[in-house]
Each structure stands twice: as C-alpha cells, then as structure tokens.
Scaffold this motif. Sequence first.
Motif, PDB file in Angstrom:
ATOM      1  N   TYR A  63     -13.849  25.163  41.079  1.00  0.00           N
ATOM      2  CA  TYR A  63     -13.610  26.566  41.412  1.00  0.00           C
ATOM      3  C   TYR A  63     -14.539  27.032  42.528  1.00  0.00           C
ATOM      4  O   TYR A  63     -14.112  27.700  43.474  1.00  0.00           O
ATOM      5  CB  TYR A  63     -13.798  27.423  40.167  1.00  0.00           C
ATOM      6  CG  TYR A  63     -13.559  28.899  40.410  1.00  0.00           C
ATOM      7  CD1 TYR A  63     -12.256  29.402  40.462  1.00  0.00           C
ATOM      8  CD2 TYR A  63     -14.614  29.780  40.599  1.00  0.00           C
ATOM      9  CE1 TYR A  63     -12.029  30.761  40.689  1.00  0.00           C
ATOM     10  CE2 TYR A  63     -14.403  31.125  40.825  1.00  0.00           C
ATOM     11  CZ  TYR A  63     -13.111  31.615  40.877  1.00  0.00           C
ATOM     12  OH  TYR A  63     -12.889  32.949  41.113  1.00  0.00           O
ATOM     13  N   ILE A 205     -16.665  39.185  36.045  1.00  0.00           N
ATOM     14  CA  ILE A 205     -15.348  39.194  35.398  1.00  0.00           C
ATOM     15  C   ILE A 205     -14.289  38.575  36.296  1.00  0.00           C
ATOM     16  O   ILE A 205     -13.408  37.834  35.837  1.00  0.00           O
ATOM     17  CB  ILE A 205     -14.926  40.643  35.027  1.00  0.00           C
ATOM     18  CG1 ILE A 205     -15.978  41.293  34.128  1.00  0.00           C
ATOM     19  CG2 ILE A 205     -13.558  40.638  34.341  1.00  0.00           C
ATOM     20  CD1 ILE A 205     -16.186  40.569  32.813  1.00  0.00           C
ATOM     21  N   LYS A 206     -14.381  38.845  37.588  1.00  0.00           N
ATOM     22  CA  LYS A 206     -13.405  38.316  38.549  1.00  0.00           C
ATOM     23  C   LYS A 206     -13.332  36.790  38.489  1.00  0.00           C
ATOM     24  O   LYS A 206     -12.250  36.205  38.610  1.00  0.00           O
ATOM     25  CB  LYS A 206     -13.798  38.763  39.960  1.00  0.00           C
ATOM     26  CG  LYS A 206     -12.965  38.108  41.065  1.00  0.00           C
ATOM     27  CD  LYS A 206     -13.532  38.433  42.432  1.00  0.00           C
ATOM     28  CE  LYS A 206     -12.784  37.660  43.518  1.00  0.00           C
ATOM     29  NZ  LYS A 206     -13.348  37.895  44.868  1.00  0.00           N
ATOM     30  N   HIS A 207     -14.468  36.162  38.309  1.00  0.00           N
ATOM     31  CA  HIS A 207     -14.519  34.699  38.334  1.00  0.00           C
ATOM     32  C   HIS A 207     -14.335  34.056  36.962  1.00  0.00           C
ATOM     33  O   HIS A 207     -13.847  32.922  36.876  1.00  0.00           O
ATOM     34  CB  HIS A 207     -15.857  34.242  38.917  1.00  0.00           C
ATOM     35  CG  HIS A 207     -16.092  34.687  40.327  1.00  0.00           C
ATOM     36  ND1 HIS A 207     -15.290  34.299  41.373  1.00  0.00           N
ATOM     37  CD2 HIS A 207     -17.041  35.502  40.860  1.00  0.00           C
ATOM     38  CE1 HIS A 207     -15.740  34.843  42.497  1.00  0.00           C
ATOM     39  NE2 HIS A 207     -16.802  35.571  42.213  1.00  0.00           N
ATOM     40  N   ILE A 208     -14.728  34.749  35.918  1.00  0.00           N
ATOM     41  CA  ILE A 208     -14.712  34.152  34.572  1.00  0.00           C
ATOM     42  C   ILE A 208     -13.314  33.679  34.166  1.00  0.00           C
ATOM     43  O   ILE A 208     -13.129  32.553  33.689  1.00  0.00           O
ATOM     44  CB  ILE A 208     -15.235  35.159  33.524  1.00  0.00           C
ATOM     45  CG1 ILE A 208     -16.755  35.292  33.628  1.00  0.00           C
ATOM     46  CG2 ILE A 208     -14.857  34.706  32.120  1.00  0.00           C
ATOM     47  CD1 ILE A 208     -17.513  34.084  33.137  1.00  0.00           C
ATOM     48  N   LYS A 209     -12.310  34.553  34.352  1.00  0.00           N
ATOM     49  CA  LYS A 209     -10.957  34.237  33.877  1.00  0.00           C
ATOM     50  C   LYS A 209     -10.393  32.967  34.510  1.00  0.00           C
ATOM     51  O   LYS A 209      -9.949  32.054  33.792  1.00  0.00           O
ATOM     52  CB  LYS A 209     -10.020  35.426  34.108  1.00  0.00           C
ATOM     53  CG  LYS A 209      -8.658  35.249  33.462  1.00  0.00           C
ATOM     54  CD  LYS A 209      -7.811  36.510  33.617  1.00  0.00           C
ATOM     55  CE  LYS A 209      -6.442  36.315  32.971  1.00  0.00           C
ATOM     56  NZ  LYS A 209      -5.599  37.530  33.122  1.00  0.00           N
ATOM     57  N   PRO A 210     -10.364  32.841  35.836  1.00  0.00           N
ATOM     58  CA  PRO A 210      -9.822  31.597  36.413  1.00  0.00           C
ATOM     59  C   PRO A 210     -10.676  30.377  36.095  1.00  0.00           C
ATOM     60  O   PRO A 210     -10.163  29.253  36.029  1.00  0.00           O
ATOM     61  CB  PRO A 210      -9.811  31.885  37.920  1.00  0.00           C
ATOM     62  CG  PRO A 210     -10.767  33.009  38.126  1.00  0.00           C
ATOM     63  CD  PRO A 210     -10.691  33.826  36.887  1.00  0.00           C
ATOM     64  N   PHE A 212     -12.038  29.670  33.277  1.00  0.00           N
ATOM     65  CA  PHE A 212     -11.622  29.156  31.974  1.00  0.00           C
ATOM     66  C   PHE A 212     -10.557  28.074  32.136  1.00  0.00           C
ATOM     67  O   PHE A 212     -10.602  27.025  31.492  1.00  0.00           O
ATOM     68  CB  PHE A 212     -11.064  30.297  31.104  1.00  0.00           C
ATOM     69  CG  PHE A 212     -12.094  30.952  30.230  1.00  0.00           C
ATOM     70  CD1 PHE A 212     -12.704  30.255  29.199  1.00  0.00           C
ATOM     71  CD2 PHE A 212     -12.457  32.268  30.445  1.00  0.00           C
ATOM     72  CE1 PHE A 212     -13.660  30.847  28.391  1.00  0.00           C
ATOM     73  CE2 PHE A 212     -13.411  32.877  29.651  1.00  0.00           C
ATOM     74  CZ  PHE A 212     -14.017  32.174  28.622  1.00  0.00           C
ATOM     75  N   SER A 213      -9.575  28.344  33.006  1.00  0.00           N
ATOM     76  CA  SER A 213      -8.508  27.373  33.241  1.00  0.00           C
ATOM     77  C   SER A 213      -9.038  26.119  33.921  1.00  0.00           C
ATOM     78  O   SER A 213      -8.639  25.000  33.608  1.00  0.00           O
ATOM     79  CB  SER A 213      -7.410  28.003  34.109  1.00  0.00           C
ATOM     80  OG  SER A 213      -6.844  29.119  33.477  1.00  0.00           O
ATOM     81  N   LYS A 356      -3.949  27.941  36.017  1.00  0.00           N
ATOM     82  CA  LYS A 356      -3.713  28.405  34.649  1.00  0.00           C
ATOM     83  C   LYS A 356      -2.505  27.699  34.038  1.00  0.00           C
ATOM     84  O   LYS A 356      -2.536  27.267  32.875  1.00  0.00           O
ATOM     85  CB  LYS A 356      -3.491  29.918  34.639  1.00  0.00           C
ATOM     86  CG  LYS A 356      -3.413  30.511  33.246  1.00  0.00           C
ATOM     87  CD  LYS A 356      -3.345  32.034  33.304  1.00  0.00           C
ATOM     88  CE  LYS A 356      -3.274  32.631  31.897  1.00  0.00           C
ATOM     89  NZ  LYS A 356      -3.214  34.112  31.933  1.00  0.00           N
TER      90      LYS A 356
END
Length: 487
Positions: A63, A205-210, A212-213, A356
């Motif tokens: 990432y 928060i912007k980076h955390i979600k992607p 995870f995938s 994702k």
Amino acid sequence: MSKSISKNAVFKAVLNVSNIIFPIIAMTKVLPAIGTALNGYLTMGETLTAVFMIFATFGVSQYGLREVSRVRDDKEKLGQTITSLFLITTTTTAITSILYVIFLIMHESEKAYFYTCMVMGLNIVFNLFNVEWINEALENYDFIAIKTMIVKIIYNVLTIIFVKTQTDFLFYIYLTSAINFINNIASYIYIKRKIKFDFSNIQIIKHIKPMFSVVILANTYILYTWFDKYIINSVMGYVEAGYYGTAQKIMSLIDILMFTIIQVSMARLSNYLANHSKEVYLNLLNKVVKIYFLLLFPASIGLLCVSKQVILLFGGGTDIYLPAVPILMVFSIYMLTIGIDRIIADQIIYIFGKEKKDAKLVLIGGIINLILNLLLVVTNTLTPTRVITMTLIANLAVIAMEYRLVKKEIKLDIKLFSLANFKYLYYSLIFIPITYFINENVSSVILSCTIDVVVCGMIYLIILLVTKDKVFYDLLDTVLEKIKLKI
C-alpha cells in the motif's frame, strides 16, 4: 523523478543475485550443522513470526509503495503520506509484538521450539524501523542494493565462520535477528536524512480501510504456506514441517530473483496509471509480462529437474534432507502460479484499486486450501508433498477468479495466457527429458547439476535465437547498449 527502470532492474538484480549466492553458501553449511530437529525449530519460528509480521507491517509494503509513488513529486504530500503511514505501522507493530508474546506463552510455551520463537520474535519489534517501502517507491534501488549487500555479506560470512555444530544454533538465531535490525535501522536513518516527518495533515482513517484488504492480498503466499506448515507440525511434527520449510526456502531463493522485475516496475506502473494514460500503462505492463515469463518458466522447470541434486547440495552432501525432494518438485511448479498471480494481483488489480475485491477471492482460495488439507487429515493421507499440492490447486483457483475480475470488471485488454507469453513454458518443457538422460548417466551430484544447468541454458538460448524472439533481442540490445555507454 526519472530513474531508469533498466538501471533499477540492474541494481535490484545485483542485490537479488547476492541474496541467492550468499544464502546458498550459508545454507549448505547451516542445514547439515544444525540437523533436522533444530531445522524444525527454525521453521516453526519463521512460520509464527511471518504470520504476526503480516499484521505488524499491515500491508504497508504494498500500500505504501502505491501511495507514495503517486505523490512522490509533491514534497508536501510526500512528507504527510509517509508520516501517516509510519504512525499506523508503529502502532500495529507495538500491538502485534505484545500479542505475539501472549500467544507464545499461552499456546507454545511447552513446545521444544518455544525459545527459538521468542528470540525470532524480535524481528517483529524491529519492524518499527522498516521503511524499505519508501525507498522502493522513490526508486532508491542503488542505496537498497549497496546497503543490503554489505549487510548480507557480513551476515553470511559470520554464519559460515561460526555456525559449525548444533551448539552454535543459538548464535545463529541471535545473529539473524541482529542483522535484521541493522538492515532496518540503516534504511530508517537514510530516509530520515532525506525526508522530514510532516504532522500537519495526519490521515489515519483514510489509509486504514484499504490497508485491511492489502493485509490479506499482499500476504496470500505467506498465509497459505503458514497454514501448511502449521498443520504439518500439528499432525506429523516439526521435523516434517522442517522438510517443508527447507524446500520452501530453496524455492524462495529463485523466486526472489524472478520478483525483481515485478518490484522495480510496480512504482512506475502505478505512477503511469495515475498521471499518464491507460494505454501507456498497458504498453509497459505487456512488456513486463513477456520479460517476466521469459525468465520465470525456465527457472521453474529447471528447478523441478534438479530438485534432488539441489537438496543434496544444501544438505552438505548427506541424505538427511532427501524427504524434501518431492516437496521441492511441487514447490517449483507452485512458483509458476505465484509468478502469474503477482502479475494479475500486484500489477493489475492492486494498481487499479480493486484490492478489496481481490482480498475476497484470496479468502475463498484460503477456504479451498483449508478444506483440501482437512480432507487429507480425515483420510489419514496427509504428507508435506500432498499439502503443498493442495495449496497449488487453491492458488490456481484464485488465479482463475482474479483473471475473470480483470476481464469482466477492470476490462483490461491483456492476453496473459496467450501463446506469445506461454511459448516460454513450452520451450522449457524440453528440459525434462534432457535432464533425465543426464542424471541417469552422471552419478556425481555436482557434475550432473552443472551439466543440467549448462546444457538446458544453452538449448533455451539457441531456441530464442533460432525463433528470433523479439523480447529476447530487445533485452539483448538494451544490455549491449548499456555496456557501450559504460565503455
């Protein structure tokens, strides 16, 4: 930033060649010295730390490479992005390190390899200073190559000199952890001197979600083979897991070199897609695929053909690691699927931001792998060779689903499985009868292996010359041009 991909590839290739040559020399000394039992300890330590390291790094290698590549020409955004990602990985590393110790105490404290796992767990802590992804995104491959080569040389020389018997095992694992720390801290100091942290616009928060995938997507290989070793250890014991681990390490040495092309082109592909056009990106991608397959297929089939000689050489000429031969043979085919998966997942799906969806496909593959391995347990037919075969099947299923995603949703016009790409596999299949004949008539392990490699290499070269392979001639022209420029 206009660094040459070919120059980057040269630096990366030099680095990866050294990462093959020196470990080969060291492993031929270490494996017979420590024996199969301690090799099992080592395999379990590497297995457990690798799994927890997935969550410590939190996908930043993939990432971070993509995100930093996109903003590397804007100094302000570059500093802010790096700072945000570094804060995330610092937090995940601290939490994961604590969870790792708790896990070992609760589940592995009675196992013979407990202390080995504790010492090797230091590598998770040292991930605090792992910023190599920044260097790769900025294409600082000259620094990476020189720094890592120096560290590796020191490590392998010390290993060869001091690891001679089973009593030197603790020194070996201490040395491994210390060298990892030195490698990471050197990169951290280098980056800190060039780029300052910028806390003015922290985005977590912007980076955390992607991310995870990416944790799942970027670690498919580790997740699958980790489960393999864990189930082998649970059912058959750590010695058998060690055979699996030995075969995996040998395959990884070759795979690292093949991965060079993917690594040095990812940042450029991501940058082209974000700042240029899909057509420019596709042209580079097709070129990378052809070069990759030209090297991947002969390397994989070649390893398959010399598996027995390689295991004997790594075992110091003894037959204590012979049970790893059929495992390595399957791993050599598995390396093919890893390579194809890297093209689809890393250079297409991930760069188009579809990680994702790919993570879901990877999870489906993991479930397939789990079911197949459980069938082996239930039917009492589980062996390390069959376990990696099941993982190979699961990976093929993932590739099929990923390719469908590329065609149906991303709608990228890439003919990955065309004759133009796969002809290199067909050329390489001729290695099988040739090496069989040589191995049947030459008894010396070293001599037969040498003849196998030289004869097959010459035949492959002749085929490329006779067929006037465009990819090969383009590569040859590039190399010759570079030599002329140097002269």
